[in-house]
Design a protein around this motif. Structure first.
Motif, PDB file in Angstrom:
ATOM      1  N   GLU A  68       0.813  -1.221   0.000  1.00 49.95           N
ATOM      2  CA  GLU A  68       0.000   0.000   0.000  1.00 49.95           C
ATOM      3  C   GLU A  68       0.847   1.272   0.000  1.00 49.95           C
ATOM      4  O   GLU A  68       1.357   1.673   1.045  1.00 49.95           O
ATOM      5  CB  GLU A  68      -0.960  -0.013   1.192  1.00 49.95           C
ATOM      6  CG  GLU A  68      -2.077  -1.023   0.987  1.00 49.95           C
ATOM      7  CD  GLU A  68      -2.961  -1.165   2.221  1.00 49.95           C
ATOM      8  OE1 GLU A  68      -3.305  -0.129   2.831  1.00 49.95           O
ATOM      9  OE2 GLU A  68      -3.285  -2.308   2.585  1.00 49.95           O
ATOM     10  N   GLN A 101      -3.217   0.836  -7.928  1.00 47.27           N
ATOM     11  CA  GLN A 101      -2.330  -0.204  -7.414  1.00 47.27           C
ATOM     12  C   GLN A 101      -2.940  -1.587  -7.644  1.00 47.27           C
ATOM     13  O   GLN A 101      -2.256  -2.516  -8.086  1.00 47.27           O
ATOM     14  CB  GLN A 101      -2.034   0.046  -5.930  1.00 47.27           C
ATOM     15  CG  GLN A 101      -1.350   1.390  -5.695  1.00 47.27           C
ATOM     16  CD  GLN A 101      -0.966   1.627  -4.239  1.00 47.27           C
ATOM     17  OE1 GLN A 101      -0.154   0.905  -3.694  1.00 47.27           O
ATOM     18  NE2 GLN A 101      -1.560   2.634  -3.621  1.00 47.27           N
ATOM     19  N   VAL A 102      -4.231  -1.696  -7.373  1.00 51.38           N
ATOM     20  CA  VAL A 102      -4.915  -2.974  -7.598  1.00 51.38           C
ATOM     21  C   VAL A 102      -4.907  -3.302  -9.090  1.00 51.38           C
ATOM     22  O   VAL A 102      -4.662  -4.448  -9.496  1.00 51.38           O
ATOM     23  CB  VAL A 102      -6.361  -2.928  -7.047  1.00 51.38           C
ATOM     24  CG1 VAL A 102      -7.123  -4.197  -7.428  1.00 51.38           C
ATOM     25  CG2 VAL A 102      -6.350  -2.730  -5.531  1.00 51.38           C
ATOM     26  N   PRO A 113       0.919   5.023   0.060  1.00 47.49           N
ATOM     27  CA  PRO A 113      -0.053   6.059   0.444  1.00 47.49           C
ATOM     28  C   PRO A 113      -0.117   7.216  -0.558  1.00 47.49           C
ATOM     29  O   PRO A 113      -1.080   7.988  -0.540  1.00 47.49           O
ATOM     30  CB  PRO A 113       0.465   6.539   1.810  1.00 47.49           C
ATOM     31  CG  PRO A 113       1.913   6.168   1.838  1.00 47.49           C
ATOM     32  CD  PRO A 113       2.062   4.941   0.995  1.00 47.49           C
ATOM     33  N   ASP A 145      -3.194   6.284  -5.696  1.00 43.95           N
ATOM     34  CA  ASP A 145      -4.562   5.876  -5.361  1.00 43.95           C
ATOM     35  C   ASP A 145      -4.685   4.357  -5.416  1.00 43.95           C
ATOM     36  O   ASP A 145      -4.022   3.680  -6.215  1.00 43.95           O
ATOM     37  CB  ASP A 145      -5.594   6.564  -6.257  1.00 43.95           C
ATOM     38  CG  ASP A 145      -5.614   5.989  -7.647  1.00 43.95           C
ATOM     39  OD1 ASP A 145      -6.511   5.188  -7.955  1.00 43.95           O
ATOM     40  OD2 ASP A 145      -4.676   6.350  -8.407  1.00 43.95           O
ATOM     41  N   ALA A 146      -5.507   3.840  -4.548  1.00 45.64           N
ATOM     42  CA  ALA A 146      -5.592   2.397  -4.324  1.00 45.64           C
ATOM     43  C   ALA A 146      -5.997   1.647  -5.589  1.00 45.64           C
ATOM     44  O   ALA A 146      -5.439   0.586  -5.899  1.00 45.64           O
ATOM     45  CB  ALA A 146      -6.568   2.098  -3.193  1.00 45.64           C
ATOM     46  N   ASP A 147      -6.924   2.217  -6.351  1.00 44.09           N
ATOM     47  CA  ASP A 147      -7.400   1.517  -7.545  1.00 44.09           C
ATOM     48  C   ASP A 147      -6.276   1.269  -8.552  1.00 44.09           C
ATOM     49  O   ASP A 147      -6.201   0.197  -9.158  1.00 44.09           O
ATOM     50  CB  ASP A 147      -8.519   2.328  -8.230  1.00 44.09           C
ATOM     51  CG  ASP A 147      -9.807   2.296  -7.407  1.00 44.09           C
ATOM     52  OD1 ASP A 147      -9.849   1.514  -6.426  1.00 44.09           O
ATOM     53  OD2 ASP A 147     -10.734   3.049  -7.742  1.00 44.09           O
ATOM     54  N   SER A 202      -4.373  -8.246   0.780  1.00 45.76           N
ATOM     55  CA  SER A 202      -3.516  -7.557   1.752  1.00 45.76           C
ATOM     56  C   SER A 202      -2.105  -8.138   1.788  1.00 45.76           C
ATOM     57  O   SER A 202      -1.860  -9.209   2.343  1.00 45.76           O
ATOM     58  CB  SER A 202      -4.136  -7.642   3.143  1.00 45.76           C
ATOM     59  OG  SER A 202      -3.213  -7.179   4.104  1.00 45.76           O
TER      60      SER A 202
END
Lengths: 339, 339
Positions: free
Chosen positions: B161, B170-171, B163, B166-168, B193
């Motif tokens: 993760e 990365q996924v 910071p 943005d999370a999307d 995770s």
């Protein structure tokens, strides 16, 4: 002059051989030795000694050379002094069993060995015998019957306190031994408290021997890697706390003196050397017995505890390599729910 | 179809080589590898692969074989994916420095390495880059350019993760990598995770790798010698406590599962193998970074702390043997009053 006392040495390494030689040299006792590994060589050719104290001596042999303790026992000799200078491997060759065939009512046993609490199994098996503590500060080794003594003999003798024997007799036995051993070359002195002396030695041995054995370094590299301050000194503080709870006050500067003991040398403590050579380690004598005492006295010793647990695994490996324990060819699946 | 992505592998051991081979086999990217030790052999003859997944392949080479990361950088190729499957030796060859010459703004880094917290130095140096976690459950090794894969490829991919990203995204990057890597032979799956998965792996690695490395045994002998219950399980409880303080709940039976992981095998964990071979150990990745987190979260870890201190000394010895550190020929006398 009365009949000479009979002296038997078990464990003719570098330290023990010089002890037997010394008494033979002094003509203060009839000297016998039990030689196992080098028996044939020693029987035929004796020892080759190269000694800082006694010079070069070729083909030295004492009065009797026995191949085993049993053979010494069969000789019919009643030994007045039985000195033991083998490694103290309580979990493999208990000293009290090793010497049992030659111990009689009047035998004085002299443990010239590393460690702490090593007298206890002897008192349990031979409650009426006197057991002396010999702490050797010699530098000497035995390589296949060649003894090389690099450092003058300095032996510190005390009586381990046997509660079943009156104190005066024990002190007298210590002094008789010192008289038999001393000459104008060596230094053999009396120290009143075996307990104090052995706690003092543990400040080094229980902490530096163990840490160096586990990490595979000498005391110089231990310091360079930060392990002296991070591991060994905190461990020393635990030894000092156990000693204190056991009525032994060590000097304020003991940690400093111990940390400077090898100044200038990359010194490998004996337990490190044993691991390197693949030999079993003196784990109970150097650490286990101390922890038994700590438990009785309710002193916490978290660092020494973990060093002991790790070294117990190392000892298992060394025992396996030497044929004392084995594991099944295929690893058994434990029928355990671990939690 | 758009231009193929550029994939670079650094660290072609048993795991990395199969990864590079797989992507080349899939034709889903242009594949480059950095080969150091075996460069001349691989340049001339390629790899000899004997794989449970892909059969025997002789003389395999990807599009580009570079002798160093610098050479890969000089090629001018902009790498979309940089997979790193070297040993993670943070205190010797920091990954962020190793890969710096080839990282550009859009590079996705994939760490197929053991350990915990290994993404942090990368986020510090490349704050805007995506870093993926690859946990490999393959059985494969490389002996001088001969790859032997005994166990089918199973790779678990997550995004560490970051910071700042943005999370999307990365996924999405994780899923693009999985698409590039997957085929109908292997198993490459997404796990949400990275943190959970790596804590879970530490229950084994931080406790069994370390204890076996220090004591010189496999996990079967560790159990036989009592060290599993005396040392490793209490250490596992410390890992579980740190994880919990860090928001990661591990399953109730995790200790049992880990203790039974090598059922039937006398298995030598990787850190034990490294010590045996005289190679530096992945100490920070497998233990040190966890302890940094424990300190921040104020979780006490006395057993892991001492294992780390001991292994720091072992690492010093291994570094010295490999020329990374040295000591003066004569031991310097410390100008310290130790207390």
């Amino acid at each position: 002059m009365a009949t000479k006392p009979e002296f038997l040495l078990i464990g003719p390494g570098g330290v023990g051989c010089i002890a037997a030689f010394t008494i033979n040299y002094n003509h203060t006792a009839n000297v016998s030795i039990v030689v196992r590994r080098d028996y044939e060589t020693v029987r035929k050719h004796g020892y080759h000694i190269d000694s800082v104290d006694y010079g070069k001596v070729d083909g030295w042999k004492p009065e009797n050379v026995f191949a085993s303790v049993e053979e010494a026992s069969k000789s019919g000799i009643k030994f007045d002094y039985i000195a033991v200078s083998t490694k103290n491997l309580q979990d493999i060759v208990p000293v009290e069993e090793l010497i049992a065939p030659v111990v009689s009512a009047h035998s004085v046993v002299v443990l010239v060995q590393n460690g702490f609490g090593i007298e206890k199994p002897l008192f349990a098996k031979f409650p009426q015998n006197i057991v002396l503590s010999g702490v050797s500060h010699i530098g000497s080794h035995n390589r296949n019957g060649h003894i090389h003594q690099m450092q003058s003999d300095h032996l510190v003798i005390s009586a381990f306190e046997n509660p079943n024997v009156d104190a005066d007799s024990q002190v007298a036995a210590a002094n008789r031994f010192i008289e038999m051993y001393s000459n104008n070359i060596n230094k053999c002195v009396y120290f009143a408290s075996a307990k104090w002396y052995r706690y003092r030695k543990l400040v080094y041995n229980a902490c530096l021997n163990t840490t160096c054995a586990l990490t595979g370094v000498d005391t110089g590299r231990l310091e360079a890697a930060g392990g002296l301050e991070a591991i060994a000194i905190p461990a020393m503080k635990e030894v000092i706390r156990v000693a204190k709870a056991d009525g032994v006050e060590l000097p304020d500067d003991v940690i400093n003196v111990v940390c400077h003991a090898d100044d200038g040398d990359y010194f490998e403590p004996s337990m490190r050397v044993d691991v390197k050579k693949g030999n079993p380690i003196e784990l109970e004598a150097i650490l286990g017995n101390l922890l038994d005492t700590a438990r009785k006295l309710k002193v916490e010793t978290p660092i020494l505890d973990l060093l002991f647990k790790l070294l117990t695994v190392v000892q298992f490996r060394l025992k396996e390599a030497n044929g004392y324990v084995g594991v099944p060819e295929k690893r058994p699946i434990p029928d355990t729910f671990f939690k």
